[in-house]
Design an enzyme around this catalytic site. Structure first.
Site, PDB file in Angstrom:
ATOM      1  N   ASP A 319       0.853  -0.805   0.438  1.00 30.75           N
ATOM      2  CA  ASP A 319       0.087   0.006   0.475  1.00 30.75           C
ATOM      3  C   ASP A 319       1.130   0.992  -0.324  1.00 30.75           C
ATOM      4  O   ASP A 319       2.142   1.989   0.693  1.00 30.75           O
ATOM      5  CB  ASP A 319      -0.898  -0.260   0.831  1.00 30.75           C
ATOM      6  CG  ASP A 319      -2.062   0.968   1.191  1.00 30.75           C
ATOM      7  OD1 ASP A 319      -2.357   1.587   0.205  1.00 30.75           O
ATOM      8  OD2 ASP A 319      -1.868   2.035   2.334  1.00 30.75           O
ATOM      9  N   THR A 321       0.013   5.052   0.590  1.00 31.66           N
ATOM     10  CA  THR A 321       0.054   5.290   1.937  1.00 31.66           C
ATOM     11  C   THR A 321       0.561   4.797   3.252  1.00 31.66           C
ATOM     12  O   THR A 321      -0.119   3.285   3.771  1.00 31.66           O
ATOM     13  CB  THR A 321      -1.164   5.926   1.898  1.00 31.66           C
ATOM     14  OG1 THR A 321      -1.286   6.649   0.426  1.00 31.66           O
ATOM     15  CG2 THR A 321      -1.617   7.036   3.014  1.00 31.66           C
ATOM     16  N   ASP A 559      -1.700   0.101   6.609  1.00 28.66           N
ATOM     17  CA  ASP A 559      -1.311   0.665   7.727  1.00 28.66           C
ATOM     18  C   ASP A 559      -2.931   0.960   8.109  1.00 28.66           C
ATOM     19  O   ASP A 559      -3.464   1.023   9.558  1.00 28.66           O
ATOM     20  CB  ASP A 559      -0.169   1.732   8.050  1.00 28.66           C
ATOM     21  CG  ASP A 559      -1.100   3.379   7.457  1.00 28.66           C
ATOM     22  OD1 ASP A 559      -1.811   2.348   6.176  1.00 28.66           O
ATOM     23  OD2 ASP A 559       0.214   3.943   7.307  1.00 28.66           O
TER      24      ASP A 559
END
Length: 803
Positions: A319, A321, A559
């Protein structure tokens, strides 16, 4: 806002009517004390590892320890001390295993405490973060995006609250929750916020009941442990008839007490080496030391076999970000559209920031840049959702007017072909993140909310690249691990960030809205592309499944709440320590220092464990094979077993026990290979056959060569010499490629055996004395021929039957 009386006893099946009024202050200190006194506390222990009792039980009460223990007790009574040394070795091995696992447990538990969720509880009108174990029945727990529901409860306050229960029910779509609705522990918030009252705590909670059935310690599949269990199962079945045959053949003709004891000692000497007693120990020690090493780097391995799993990964889904970029962002520019007033736009942005009590990274950057002036009052809000990709709010402005605003992805809020999208595209190509502020003309609960919205401003955000991300990506590329960047952000922006980090194929970024639905077609597209934007949470999960359908072992890093489904379905889930509680809960590995650069250390540790255990397993199983075959040959030839327990204890210590311990903990960067059992047995079987054949041939020749009262001791010494030399050659092969310490290790073991042969008291202690020169040199010659055959055979097997 609505609320529920936090002090009331609740029936989760029939929720009480929800009165309206000001928010509840929660329990008082006195009410909390009474509940604690009654034991109404969430006292479920956090289990990041096995308990101390489980560790001791697993190391002590094993099948092979029971066999060795019985044989050891027999030897203590019927044979000299030297013949019971193998029992003390087992005690030492078991103690080492327990100590190392307890050290690993201490590391795991301390790291789990650092990464433990701390829910926000409202008591006496004041909010505070507490440990999950301090929650009591009736507590009012505040929740927001990314928060995990830690106990069962009933919603007391809701502001656009949406909860994902897929980990419990399998239902993929988030469920909108209103006051009075139930929430189950183990689910998590994907949008909105609110508070709920705890109605079931401790072991009565739903998630706790699930945890009782499946401990977190053994959820990850370990090919290593499964393979060793398979090998040990077959070893046990081979041992039983072989040992019975050996007992009958050795004890059948012994009538006097002295002869019986000697025959019994040789029988035990034949059975003990069949047991690969140190193999399980070294596997546990290797895993445990891996946990300790990674713990020092602030990496929490929530499930021990995950170390092995990540080493087998060939595809990493990242991912963007929070993984490739740091969590924070900065507002670099606000571009007013269609002549909008810049001052007015800044007021809108400040008000939007104030309207969300749990802002994400983008909104936090806006809050930092444009603090609210308190002139506007929020009348309704629509929290951000990863599925929607926008948030909104309605305000009563200071002049009495009202307005509604949306803030989110331009390509979602605007129709295709809108001229503003071209401007957005140019900014995205520079790696900038762009949000669009639009004025809504419909109610926030209108399904067609985005239709007709008037673009007002572009908010340009700059993401901070992680300084270690490029090096980590290069490491994976060098190790033939493919990286797939999948993000919910604009595809062009994601591609620009990936290009800055040197990700291959970043120039060919694909918008996930163009992905086919069918799994085979999706898997093909995933093989052809590397970077994907505008990926929804459900698509992330589907992409992981599509890659797995092609036989890939997939790791997923993330996250956020939008990563949870994919983290759960991936072979190995890796979460950032600063990420959402939900992502940390489902991941097998948590990077508490939030450093993506820690991942190579985890991969390296896994490769060390797998490669080294494969090496030492071959050592142990060569011994098992030649021990079984020697016993069968002795039974068939109806001769005395050539060894006493002390001889095989000496051989096992010098050629297996000591070197295996060092080899199991040595650095090893070999890529992890599948088919553990096949890889081990293709070498162990021919090695064991050659060792048994050469040793028995030496023994038979020695029986014909020697005559006299000490003939059995001389025959044993010659056979021991041959077996030692062959076992040393196996060790020399296993120790490759050579380094200075590996050469020193092999040389030290050879020196140890030489000392036994030349030091008189060691000769006596181990009952080893070479008689004459003809037979000893004959034993060396036979060992040399066997070693040459072994070298040729192992090379041929490696080419003919590659793993």
């Amino acid at each position: 806002m609505t609320h529920i009386d936090a002090g009331a006893e609740l029936d989760p099946v029939h929720p009480v009517p929800i009165p309206r009024g000001k928010p509840s202050p929660g329990l008082t200190a006195a009410e909390v004390a009474r509940r604690v006194a009654r034991g109404e506390v969430n006292d479920v222990p956090v289990r990041s590892s096995r308990s101390t009792v489980d560790i001791i039980r697993a190391n002590v009460f094993t099948r092979f320890n029971a066999i060795i223990g019985v044989l050891w007790l027999i030897m203590l009574f019927v044979a000299p001390f030297q013949d019971s040394l193998f029992g003390y070795v087992i005690l030492a091995n078991t103690g080492i295993g327990i100590i190392q696992e307890l050290r690993a447990k201490k590391t795991l538990d301390s790291l789990a405490l650092i990464g433990e969720a701390r829910p926000t509880v409202r008591r006496d009108g004041v909010t505070a973060e507490i440990s999950t174990s301090e929650i009591v029945l009736g507590d009012l727990i505040e929740i927001g995006p990314g928060d995990k529901i830690v106990v069962d409860g009933a919603v007391a306050e809701a502001d656009g609250l949406e909860i994902d229960e897929s980990l419990l029910t399998g239902e993929a779509d988030p469920v909108v929750k209103n006051p009075g609705d139930q929430v189950m522990s183990g689910s998590f918030v994907v949008a909105g916020g609110g508070a709920f009252t705890a109605v079931k705590v401790g072991r009565e909670a739903y998630a706790a009941q699930l945890a009782e059935e499946a401990s977190r310690f053994t959820l990850v599949h370990s090919e290593l442990r499964t393979g060793i269990s398979t090998i040990l199962k077959y070893v046990t079945w081979m041992m039983i008839p072989t040992a019975l045959g050996l007992i009958i053949s050795q004890l059948a003709d012994e009538t006097d007490d002295s002869g019986f004891k000697d025959a019994l000692a040789r029988t035990v000497g034949g059975i003990v080496p069949m047991v690969p007693e140190g193999l399980v120990l070294l596997t546990s020690v290797a895993f445990a030391i891996g946990v300790i090493r990674l713990g020092r780097k602030q990496c929490l391995v929530q499930e021990l076999p995950a170390i092995e799993g990540l080493a087998r990964v060939d595809t990493v889904c990242l991912d963007k970000t929070g993984t490739l970029t740091e969590g924070g962002m900065d507002v670099t520019e606000v571009r007013a559209l269609d002549g909008a007033d810049g001052t007015y736009v800044r007021k809108v942005l400040g008000a939007l920031g104030e309207s969300d009590p749990r802002p994400n990274a983008s909104l936090q950057a806006i809050i930092d840049a444009y603090p609210d002036s308190d002139e506007w009052r929020c009348t309704e809000s629509l929290p951000f959702s990863s599925a929607r990709k926008y948030s909104g709010a309605s305000f009563s402005e200071g002049n009495g007017e009202s307005s509604s605003w949306l803030l989110g992805a331009p390509d979602v809020l605007l129709p295709d072909g809108h001229p503003t999208l071209a401007e957005t595209e140019q900014l995205n190509e520079q790696g900038l993140r762009v949000l669009l502020l639009t004025r809504a003309v419909r109610e926030l609960d209108d399904p067609e909310l985005t239709h007709g919205a008037r673009p007002t401003a572009l908010v340009v955000l700059e993401q901070r690249l992680r300084p270690d991300a490029a090096d980590t990506l290069r490491y994976f590329a060098d190790q033939n691990v493919r990286a797939k960047v999948i993000s919910g952000d604009n595809a062009v922006s994601v591609g620009a960030v990936a290009a800055k980090l040197g990700v291959p194929g970043a120039e060919n970024t694909l918008d996930a809205r163009q992905l086919p639905q069918a799994r085979p077609e999706m898997a093909q597209v995933l093989d052809d592309h590397t970077v994907f934007g505008r990926v929804t949470p459900q698509q992330k999960r589907d992409m992981v499944g599509a890659l797995q359908s092609r036989g890939h072992t997939v790791a997923m890093t993330g996250d956020g709440v939008n990563d949870v489904l994919a983290l759960k379905d991936a072979d190995i889930g890796v979460a950032m320590g600063s990420g959402s509680e939900a992502s940390r809960a489902v991941a097998q590995i948590v990077l508490l220092n939030n450093s993506f650069a820690t991942l190579p250390s985890v991969v390296a540790e896994g490769r060390r464990v797998i490669g080294n255990i494969t090496r030492v397993a071959t050592l142990f199983l060569v011994k098992t094979v030649y021990s079984v075959l020697l016993a069968i040959m002795v039974v068939c030839a109806q001769v005395e077993y050539p060894f006493l327990p002390r001889h095989l204890t000496l051989l096992s210590t010098l050629t297996i026990g000591v070197p295996a311990f060092f080899l199991a903990l040595a650095p090893n960067k070999e890529r992890a290979q599948p088919h553990f059992v096949r890889r081990v047995m293709r070498y162990a079987i021919p090695g064991g056959i050659l060792a048994a054949t050469a040793t028995f041939a030496t023994y038979l020749l020695a029986r014909h060569h020697y005559t006299g009262p000490d003939e059995l001791d001389a025959e044993t010494s010659a056979a021991t010499l041959t077996l030692f030399l062959i076992a040393m050659w196996v060790l020399a092969i296993i120790a490759r490629p050579y380094t200075w310490w590996r050469i020193g290790l092999v040389a030290a073991m050879g020196t140890g055996f030489l000392l036994v042969l030349v030091v008189p008291w060691l000769q006596h202690f181990f009952a080893l004395k070479l008689v004459g020169t003809t037979m000893p040199w004959g034993a060396v010659a036979i060992a040399a021929v066997a070693a040459a055959a072994l070298e040729f055979l192992w090379r041929w097997v490696g080419r003919r039957f590659p793993a």
